[in-house]
Design a protein around this motif. Sequence first.
Motif, PDB file in Angstrom:
ATOM      1  N   LEU A   1     -43.652   9.668  -9.704  1.00 52.14           N
ATOM      2  CA  LEU A   1     -43.594  10.582  -8.565  1.00 52.14           C
ATOM      3  C   LEU A   1     -42.403  11.533  -8.695  1.00 52.14           C
ATOM      4  O   LEU A   1     -42.520  12.725  -8.395  1.00 52.14           O
ATOM      5  CB  LEU A   1     -43.499   9.788  -7.263  1.00 52.14           C
ATOM      6  N   ARG A   2     -41.270  11.027  -9.155  1.00 46.40           N
ATOM      7  CA  ARG A   2     -40.104  11.905  -9.314  1.00 46.40           C
ATOM      8  C   ARG A   2     -40.374  12.963 -10.381  1.00 46.40           C
ATOM      9  O   ARG A   2     -40.026  14.140 -10.201  1.00 46.40           O
ATOM     10  CB  ARG A   2     -38.870  11.089  -9.686  1.00 46.40           C
ATOM     11  N   GLU A   3     -40.990  12.582 -11.476  1.00 45.63           N
ATOM     12  CA  GLU A   3     -41.299  13.552 -12.521  1.00 45.63           C
ATOM     13  C   GLU A   3     -42.269  14.611 -12.012  1.00 45.63           C
ATOM     14  O   GLU A   3     -42.115  15.803 -12.306  1.00 45.63           O
ATOM     15  CB  GLU A   3     -41.855  12.833 -13.748  1.00 45.63           C
ATOM     16  N   ALA A   4     -43.259  14.193 -11.220  1.00 43.07           N
ATOM     17  CA  ALA A   4     -44.189  15.161 -10.634  1.00 43.07           C
ATOM     18  C   ALA A   4     -43.443  16.137  -9.730  1.00 43.07           C
ATOM     19  O   ALA A   4     -43.707  17.349  -9.748  1.00 43.07           O
ATOM     20  CB  ALA A   4     -45.277  14.436  -9.849  1.00 43.07           C
TER      21      ALA A   4
ATOM     22  N   HIS B   1     -47.548  10.612 -19.572  1.00 44.13           N
ATOM     23  CA  HIS B   1     -46.233  10.988 -20.093  1.00 44.13           C
ATOM     24  C   HIS B   1     -46.379  11.344 -21.575  1.00 44.13           C
ATOM     25  O   HIS B   1     -47.171  10.736 -22.287  1.00 44.13           O
ATOM     26  CB  HIS B   1     -45.264   9.819 -19.900  1.00 44.13           C
ATOM     27  N   PRO B   2     -45.627  12.325 -22.073  1.00 44.70           N
ATOM     28  CA  PRO B   2     -45.784  12.726 -23.468  1.00 44.70           C
ATOM     29  C   PRO B   2     -45.498  11.610 -24.476  1.00 44.70           C
ATOM     30  O   PRO B   2     -46.013  11.636 -25.592  1.00 44.70           O
ATOM     31  CB  PRO B   2     -44.761  13.861 -23.633  1.00 44.70           C
TER      32      PRO B   2
ATOM     33  N   HIS C   1     -37.550  19.843 -21.172  1.00 42.43           N
ATOM     34  CA  HIS C   1     -36.356  20.321 -20.479  1.00 42.43           C
ATOM     35  C   HIS C   1     -36.292  19.770 -19.055  1.00 42.43           C
ATOM     36  O   HIS C   1     -35.207  19.468 -18.533  1.00 42.43           O
ATOM     37  CB  HIS C   1     -36.357  21.852 -20.447  1.00 42.43           C
ATOM     38  N   ALA C   2     -37.448  19.617 -18.427  1.00 48.09           N
ATOM     39  CA  ALA C   2     -37.483  19.215 -17.020  1.00 48.09           C
ATOM     40  C   ALA C   2     -37.260  17.721 -16.822  1.00 48.09           C
ATOM     41  O   ALA C   2     -36.516  17.317 -15.923  1.00 48.09           O
ATOM     42  CB  ALA C   2     -38.813  19.627 -16.396  1.00 48.09           C
ATOM     43  N   ILE C   3     -37.878  16.871 -17.650  1.00 43.68           N
ATOM     44  CA  ILE C   3     -37.894  15.434 -17.316  1.00 43.68           C
ATOM     45  C   ILE C   3     -37.431  14.505 -18.423  1.00 43.68           C
ATOM     46  O   ILE C   3     -37.366  13.289 -18.205  1.00 43.68           O
ATOM     47  CB  ILE C   3     -39.302  14.984 -16.853  1.00 43.68           C
ATOM     48  N   ALA C   4     -37.080  15.022 -19.601  1.00 45.33           N
ATOM     49  CA  ALA C   4     -36.727  14.123 -20.705  1.00 45.33           C
ATOM     50  C   ALA C   4     -35.502  13.271 -20.408  1.00 45.33           C
ATOM     51  O   ALA C   4     -35.343  12.186 -20.971  1.00 45.33           O
ATOM     52  CB  ALA C   4     -36.503  14.924 -21.988  1.00 45.33           C
TER      53      ALA C   4
ATOM     54  N   PRO D   1     -35.649  19.848  -6.705  1.00 43.75           N
ATOM     55  CA  PRO D   1     -34.467  19.260  -7.347  1.00 43.75           C
ATOM     56  C   PRO D   1     -34.598  17.744  -7.419  1.00 43.75           C
ATOM     57  O   PRO D   1     -35.305  17.121  -6.618  1.00 43.75           O
ATOM     58  CB  PRO D   1     -33.313  19.679  -6.428  1.00 43.75           C
ATOM     59  N   ARG D   2     -33.906  17.171  -8.396  1.00 39.56           N
ATOM     60  CA  ARG D   2     -34.045  15.729  -8.648  1.00 39.56           C
ATOM     61  C   ARG D   2     -33.650  14.882  -7.447  1.00 39.56           C
ATOM     62  O   ARG D   2     -34.187  13.792  -7.242  1.00 39.56           O
ATOM     63  CB  ARG D   2     -33.208  15.348  -9.873  1.00 39.56           C
TER      64      ARG D   2
END
Length: 353
Positions: A295-298, A286-287, A194-197, A305-306
Motif C-alpha cells: 500500500l505504501r508503494e502504491a 514488485h519488479p 527511483h520512487a520505491i527501491a 509523500p512517504r
Amino acid sequence: MTESTVRVSVIDLFSGAGGLSLGLRQAGMSIAAGIDVEEACRYPYEANIEAPFLAADVRDITGEMLTRTWAPGHVRLLAGCAPCQPFSAYRRGADTSGEASWPLLDEFGRLVRESRPELVTMENVPRIGSSDVFSRFVSALRTLGYCVAFGVCHGPAYGLPQQRRRLVLSASLLGEVSTPSPPNPRAEAVSVRHAIAGLPSLAAGESDPNDRLHKARVLSATNLQRIQASSPGGTWEEWPEELRAPCHRKSTGASFRNVYARMTWDDPSPTITTMAFNFGTGRFGHPEQDRAISLREAAILQGFPREYAFVEPGKPVHFSTVGRMIGNAVPPPIAKAAGQHLLHHVRKATEAA
C-alpha cells in the motif's frame, strides 16, 4: 505582485484522502475544506491537509454552504474530481449509463452556478472528455461567463512515477485561461526504481514494523509460483502451462497481458488503481520481490509523500479501504502544477486590472 502574495481559498469536492488538496496546498493555496461522502477519508484528510473535512453527499451541499466556508478576502477556487469509474478504461466498454456516479459532475456544475467562485478546476480520466455529462459541464461554465480550457496531462511529464493520463480543466471569471504545462518538459521520467527501491524488502503477507502501510498482501501458493515465474515487464505467456489460468487458455486470453505481471524498475509504473495491491488485477507485481506492491508503494507511485498518513494510529489497515483511497486520489504532482498555473493566472489578471 508575486504568486506568493496571491491568496486563493480552496474547497475540494470529492476530496477523498486529499491528493488534490495536497497538490494545491503545495502550490501555495489555502485549503478551506474537503468534502467527500466517505467517512474513512476524514482522518487522512484532516491529519495531512490540516483543514476541515465534511462527510457529506455533494447532492446535499448548497452554494450558500460553500460561500460561508471560503476564507474571506481570498480568490475562491472550487476544485474536485467527480468519481470517474463510469469513464475508466478498465471498464472495457461496459454500459455504465445507469450508474449513480454519472450525475455527480452535474452536481459540481450546480454548485458552481450557486456560488460563482472566481476559479474552477476539475480533474478526471481522459475518456470523460467525450461524454455528454462533460459537455454539459463545460457548456454550463461558459454560459455562466467562465473562460474554460482543458487538456490531458501525462503523469511522468509532471514528475509522477506513473504512466497516468488525466484530463485537467481550468475555468476562470478573471479572463482567458489555459491548461498547466509540464514544469520541466525535458526532465527524465521518474522510474519505479527511483520512487520505491529504497523501501525495506518484504515477503508476501509481511508488514514493515516501522510503517504499517508498507504491507504486502498474502499470495496463494499458485500465485506465489506465478510471480516467481514472472520477469519484469513479462507476461503470463512465460509461465509453465500448469500455472496458466483458464482465461489464458482461451483465444481471448491474449488481450490480458497486463494482469498477473511485474512492473519494471526503470520505467514509470502503470496506472495505479484501487486494486494495485493485488497481483492478479494488473501489472502490480514488485519488479524484484515475490509479491504485489505494498500500500505504501502504491501511494508513493501515486505521488504521495512517504510519510502521508492514511489510517489513524491504533486502527487496523484494510487493503480494500486504503487501496480505494490511493487509487481514487488525484496525483498530487499534477494537482500542484494545476495550482501553480492558476496562481500565475490570478497574478496576471490582477496586474491587468
